[in-house]
Enzyme design. Structure first.
Site, PDB file in Angstrom:
ATOM      1  N   ASN A 158       0.844  -1.187   0.000  1.00  0.00           N
ATOM      2  CA  ASN A 158       0.000   0.000   0.000  1.00  0.00           C
ATOM      3  C   ASN A 158       0.883   1.242   0.000  1.00  0.00           C
ATOM      4  OD1 ASN A 158      -2.949  -0.956   0.388  1.00  0.00           O
ATOM      5  ND2 ASN A 158      -1.768  -2.184   1.854  1.00  0.00           N
ATOM      6  N   GLU A 159       1.135   1.758  -1.177  1.00  0.00           N
ATOM      7  CA  GLU A 159       2.044   2.887  -1.352  1.00  0.00           C
ATOM      8  C   GLU A 159       1.378   4.198  -0.915  1.00  0.00           C
ATOM      9  OE1 GLU A 159       4.966   2.311  -1.808  1.00  0.00           O
ATOM     10  OE2 GLU A 159       5.439   0.920  -3.420  1.00  0.00           O
ATOM     11  N   PRO A 160       2.174   5.265  -0.767  1.00  0.00           N
ATOM     12  CA  PRO A 160       1.587   6.575  -0.451  1.00  0.00           C
ATOM     13  C   PRO A 160       0.420   6.901  -1.373  1.00  0.00           C
ATOM     14  CG  PRO A 160       3.968   6.703  -0.330  1.00  0.00           C
ATOM     15  CD  PRO A 160       3.646   5.328  -0.842  1.00  0.00           C
TER      16      PRO A 160
END
Length: 640
Positions: A158-160
Site C-alpha cells: 500500500n504505497e503513499p
C-alpha cells in the site's frame, strides 16, 4: 531557538536490544496463540508478510515445529502481497519465499495457504482480488497480522496515496519501493511495476497486528508512523486507529523516537549519572541552539528541557560543558593503534603493546577501504601488523559484462602464450553463451560466480597493495558459506560460518578487531557477518581463551550510516591528503566504480558517500567547538 515539545507515541512500541531477541519473542507469542486456538478446537488465521523483517520469526517457528512439536494443522494463512506479473517458482516470488522460509518445513495444510496469484490474467485480477477478500471473511477474518514497513511507509504494497478503506487490489509500485527491491531483481529495470496487495482497510480488520522493523534505515519512517499525524502519504500511520497494534523494534529502528532520542523532553526520568546520556543531551542541545559546547549557558539548559541536568551539575553550565567537551576531545586520536610510550589515560586506545596485530573484518571486499580506509592506512603507516578478513566473496555485485571481459582476457592470454591445448575460446564461449541466455534474476552458473568472485578478490588485493600491505600474507578470503547462494537472498548464519571465524581469530590472536557495526546494509549481509563475529568472540570468551583478554573490538559503520557524535568513542581525523589516499584505495574496486550494481537508496558512488560522511562528522566536531579536520572516521567499542 527552543526545543519543540516531542510528539506523543500514537502506536504502542516494544523495543529490544536486537532483532534476534525481538524475532524469537514474537515467534513464541505467535506459537502460544496457535497452540491456544488448537486447544479450543479453532483455526488460527494468520496474515503473513515477506521481506527481510520476518525471516527470523519464521526460522524460529520452524525450530519450534521441529524441536518442540508446534503443529500448524489448525493454521490458515493469508499473505499480504505478490508482485505482478510473477510466476510462483521465480526467485523473487513470494510464493517461493514463503515455501523456502516456512511452508516447506512445517505441517500446514496446503489448502489452508493463500497467497495472491501473480499469474492471473490482467483482465481477471479484479475478480481475483474480490475473491481473496471473500476467502478471508469465510475463514472468520485474520486473527494475527504480521507486518513489515517500507521506507515510503507502505504496509503490504500500500504505497503513499492508499486510503484507510482500501481493499485487496492491483497497485503501481512507488519508485522508492522499486529501487529498494532492485537488488532482489539484479537491477531496477527488472523489478515489476505492479503488485497485488491487501488493502489498508483489509489489514486494519485484523484483530491483532504486529509490525516489525529493524535497523537504522527504518528509524525515520518509524518515527513518522508512531508520532506523526495519520496521513495517506505514510499509510502505516493508519495503524494508529487500530485498538490492538504494536510495533516491535530493535534499538536501531527506534533511534529517532522521542523516547529514545530526547527522553528528557518526553517526560521520562533521565539517568544523569550515565555519562553517555549526559553526552547525548549536551551535544543535542549544542546542535539545537547552534553553539559550541563551551558557549552553552544556564539559560540554554533551562529553556530547552534540561533544567534537571543542570541541577545535577549544581546549576553550573560551565563545569558541565567542560566535562562533556573533554570527553569528546579525548575521543580524537591520530594513533588508532595506540601511541607508543605515551600516557594513554585519556586516549581511546591503549599504548601497549606496540606494535599491535589488528584484524579488520570486511563483510564485502570493499567495506574495509570504504568505511575505514583512512584508519587502515594510518595503522599500516604507524607500523602495526594489519590483516584484513573479507568475509564474503561479493560475487553477486559484479555486472555480467565484467565477467565476460575477464573471461575474454583469459581466452586471449591462453591463446597468446599457448598454456592450454584446448581451444582458446572455450571458457569465453561458455560464459558468453550462458550470460547471453540468462534471464532476469537467474542464478549465475558456478563458473560465472567464480569469475565474479575472483574479480572482487583481485580488486581487494589491489587496494591492500596500495595501502602498503602484502595481500599474500595479510588478506584472508573467508567466503563464508551463508553468502554463497548466487542470489541476493542468503542462507541463515550457520555453524560453519562461526567456526571459520573462530579459527581465523585463534590463528591470528589480534590485539584489535575492527568489524562493520552498521545494520543499514539493505541486503542484511553486514548484520549476518557481525553476528558471526559476535558469536565467535562470545564462544572464545566462554572457553577462557587467554589472548582474548588483551583484545579490543572496535565497530565501524559502512556506506549506509554513521555513528551519532554522542556515541563515538574513537575519532580518527583525516587530512586532505589522507582522504585522497582513501579515495584512491576505493577506486581500486573498479567493478563497483561509476555505478554499483546494488547502490541501495543512495545512487551516489561509494567513495562519494564515504567522503561526505567523513566530512560531515568532522563538521559536527568543529561545530561543537573541537578542532577542525578535513574528515573523521568514527568507531564505537564493543565491550564483550
Amino acid at each position: 531557538m527552543s526545543a519543540a515539545s516531542p510528539a506523543a507515541s500514537r502506536v504502542p512500541v516494544r523495543i529490544f536490544p536486537d532483532s534476534e531477541q525481538a524475532s524469537v519473542q514474537v515467534a513464541r507469542e505467535l506459537a502460544a496463540f496457535i497452540r491456544q486456538r488448537a486447544q479450543e478446537g479453532r483455526p488460527a488465521v494468520l496474515g503473513l508478510a515477506t521481506g527481510s523483517s520476518p525471516t527470523r520469526v519464521y526460522e524460529e517457528l520452524v525450530r519450534l515445529h521441529r524441536e518442540e512439536g508446534l503443529s500448524f494443522q489448525n493454521v490458515v494463512s493469508f499473505n499480504l502481497d505478490e508482485y505482478f506479473p510473477m510466476a510462483p517458482d521465480s526467485l523473487q516470488s513470494y510464493v517461493r519465499f514463503m515455501r523456502e522460509y516456512l511452508f516447506d518445513h512445517i505441517d500446514i495444510r496446503p489448502e489452508n495457504v493463500h497467497i495472491p496469484d501473480g499469474t492471473v490474467p490482467a483482465e481477471q485480477v479484479g475478480e481475483f482480488c474480490r475473491r481473496y477478500e471473500e476467502q478471508i471473511r469465510e475463514a472468520g477474518g485474520i486473527d494475527w497480522q504480521l507486518l513489515g514497513i517500507g521506507r515510503t511507509g507502505h504496509i503490504g504494497f500500500n504505497e503513499p496515496g492508499s486510503g484507510a478503506a482500501s481493499r485487496t487490489r492491483l497497485i503501481t509500485l512507488d519508485h522508492i519501493t522499486r529501487t529498494d527491491a532492485a537488488s532482489d531483481f539484479y537491477g531496477e529495470e527488472n523489478v515489476p511495476r505492479r503488485a497485488i496487495t491487501m488493502g489498508v482497510g483489509t489489514i486494519l480488520e485484523a484483530r491483532h497486528i504486529v509490525l516489525l522493523a529493524w535497523g537504522e534505515g527504518k528509524a525515520a519512517v518509524i518515527k513518522r508512523m508512531v508520532e506523526g499525524e495519520p496521513t495517506d502519504t505514510v499509510p502505516a500511520t493508519y495503524l494508529q486507529h487500530h485498538p490492538a497494534v504494536q510495533a516491535v523494534l530493535d534499538e536501531a529502528a527506534a533511534a529517532e523516537l522521542s523516547s529514545r532520542k530526547t527522553p528528557w523532553l518526553a517526560g521520562q526520568a533521565s539517568d544523569w549519572q550515565d555519562a553517555a546520556q549526559v553526552r547525548k543531551a549536551v551535544t543535542w542541545l549544542a546542535r539545537l541552539v547552534e553553539k559550541p559546547i563551551l558557549k552553552l549557558t544556564d539559560e540554554d539548559y533551562n529553556e530547552n528541557g534540561l533544567s534537571d541536568l543542570l541541577a545535577e551539575a549544581e546549576g553550573q553550565a560551565y563545569s558541565l560543558n567542560i566535562r562533556v567537551f573533554n570527553e569528546l576531545q579525548h575521543t580524537i586520536t591520530g594513533w588508532p593503534g595506540g601511541k607508543p610510550t605515551a600516557d594513554d589515560t585519556h586516549r581511546p586506545e591503549r599504548a601497549a603493546p606496540f606494535p599491535k596485530r589488528a584484524l579488520i573484518f570486511s563483510p564485502h571486499p570493499d567495506d574495509d577501504v570504504i568505511s575505514m580506509g583512512g584508519t587502515l592506512i594510518r595503522l599500516v603507516d604507524q607500523g602495526h601488523e594489519v590483516h584484513v578478513a573479507y568475509q564474503t566473496s561479493g560475487n553477486i555485485a559484479v555486472f555480467d559484462d565484467e565477467a565476460i571481459r575477464f573471461a575474454d582476457f583469459v581466452a586471449d592470454y591462453d591463446e597468446a602464450f599457448r598454456f592450454d591445448e584446448q581451444p582458446a575460446e572455450t571458457l569465453y564461449q561458455r560464459v558468453a553463451d550462458f550470460l547471453k541466455n540468462k534471464q532476469p534474476g537467474q542464478v549465475d552458473s558456478d563458473e560465472v560466480q567464480q569469475i565474479k568472485g575472483l574479480i572482487r578478490r583481485g580488486e581487494a588485493k589491489s587496494a591492500l597493495r596500495y595501502a602498503g600491505l602484502d595481500p599474500d600474507t595479510r588478506a584472508h578470503f573467508q567466503d563464508l558459506p551463508f553468502y554463497e547462494t548466487g542470489r541476493v537472498r542468503k542462507k541463515p548464519l550457520g555453524e560453519e560460518d562461526i567456526q571459520f571465524t573462530i579459527d581465523l581469530l585463534n590463528r591470528l590472536q589480534p590485539h584489535q578487531i575492527y568489524a562493520a557495526g552498521d545494520l543499514s546494509d539493505p541486503h542484511g549481509t553486514h548484520r549476518v557477518c557481525l553476528a558471526a563475529i559476535f558469536e565467535a568472540v562470545r564462544r572464545l570468551k566462554a572457553a577462557g581463551t587467554p589472548w582474548l583478554s588483551d583484545c579490543w573490538v572496535w565497530l565501524y559503520r559502512g556506506a549506509w550510516q554513521e555513528w551519532d557524535v554522542a556515541q563515538i568513542e574513537m575519532a580518527v581525523p583525516l587530512s586532505p591528503q589522507e582522504l585522497t589516499r582513501k579515495r584512491r584505495a576505493i577506486f581500486k574496486h573498479q567493478s563497483q566504480k561509476d555505478r554499483p550494481l546494488f547502490p541501495g537508496a543512495d545512487q551516489r558512488e561509494f567513495w562519494q558517500r564515504a567522503e561526505e560522511r567523513n566530512r560531515t562528522t568532522a563538521r559536527l566536531y568543529d561545530q561543537l567547538g573541537l578542532p577542525e579536520y578535513e574528515g573523521i572516521e568514527a568507531f564505537v567499542r564493543w565491550h564483550f
